[in-house]
Write a protein that holds these residues in place. Structure first.
Motif, short mmCIF file in Angstrom:
data_model
loop_
_atom_site.label_atom_id
_atom_site.label_comp_id
_atom_site.label_asym_id
_atom_site.label_seq_id
_atom_site.Cartn_x
_atom_site.Cartn_y
_atom_site.Cartn_z
N HIS A 159 0.81 -1.22 0.00
CA HIS A 159 0.00 0.00 0.00
C HIS A 159 0.84 1.27 0.00
N SER A 160 1.99 1.23 -0.63
CA SER A 160 2.85 2.40 -0.76
C SER A 160 2.10 3.49 -1.51
N PRO A 161 2.34 4.76 -1.20
CA PRO A 161 1.63 5.82 -1.91
C PRO A 161 1.97 5.90 -3.40
N GLU A 162 3.16 5.48 -3.78
CA GLU A 162 3.58 5.53 -5.18
C GLU A 162 4.18 4.19 -5.59
N PRO A 163 3.89 3.74 -6.81
CA PRO A 163 4.55 2.51 -7.29
C PRO A 163 6.04 2.77 -7.52
N SER A 164 6.81 1.70 -7.49
CA SER A 164 8.25 1.82 -7.72
C SER A 164 8.65 0.92 -8.89
N ARG A 165 9.76 1.28 -9.53
CA ARG A 165 10.28 0.48 -10.64
C ARG A 165 10.92 -0.78 -10.08
N PHE A 166 10.81 -1.86 -10.84
CA PHE A 166 11.46 -3.10 -10.45
C PHE A 166 11.97 -3.79 -11.71
N ALA A 167 12.93 -4.67 -11.52
CA ALA A 167 13.45 -5.50 -12.59
C ALA A 167 13.99 -6.78 -11.95
N GLU A 168 13.50 -7.91 -12.42
CA GLU A 168 13.91 -9.22 -11.92
C GLU A 168 14.16 -10.14 -13.10
N ILE A 169 15.18 -10.96 -12.97
CA ILE A 169 15.42 -12.00 -13.97
C ILE A 169 14.97 -13.32 -13.37
#
Length: 109
Positions: free
Chosen positions: A76-86
């Motif tokens: 429930h963070s106020p803003e989404p964040s970037r992610f990258a997973e292999i």
């Protein structure tokens, strides 16, 4: 669809469903990680891209490396964040079913 399904199963703590998508060793790792959580997770996949990075045959196993990236909102963070997973997925080379199992996840920065 597997990425989103696994996120949903993870949030619900549905380890039986996760077991269907993973190798035995990956399942053991995820089960330990889930048991160690102090709070129930909540994950919303806002934006998702995928890219096949590699596909090899390793003995009797076909292994694919897939880069998943995008925007995710956790807990429930106020803003989404970037992610990258292999994600490394594999299946038996002699199987025509395409029964890919998650064998590993690496955070990609």
């Amino acid at each position: 669809s597997h990425f989103r399904a696994l996120q949903t199963h993870w949030d619900r703590g549905d380890m039986d469903s996760i077991r269907e998508y993973t190798t035995a060793s990956m399942f053991a790792n995820l089960q330990s990680e889930r048991a160690a959580l102090l709070n129930e997770p909540h994950t919303e996949v806002v934006e998702l891209q995928s890219q096949l990075l590699d596909l090899i045959q390793d003995g009797d196993t076909i292994v694919a490396a897939i880069l998943f990236s995008g925007l995710i909102n956790e807990d429930h963070s106020p803003e989404p964040s970037r992610f990258a997973e292999i994600w490394h997925v594999e299946h038996a080379a002699d199987s025509a079913d395409g029964d890919w199992l998650l064998a590993g996840i690496i955070q990609h920065h």
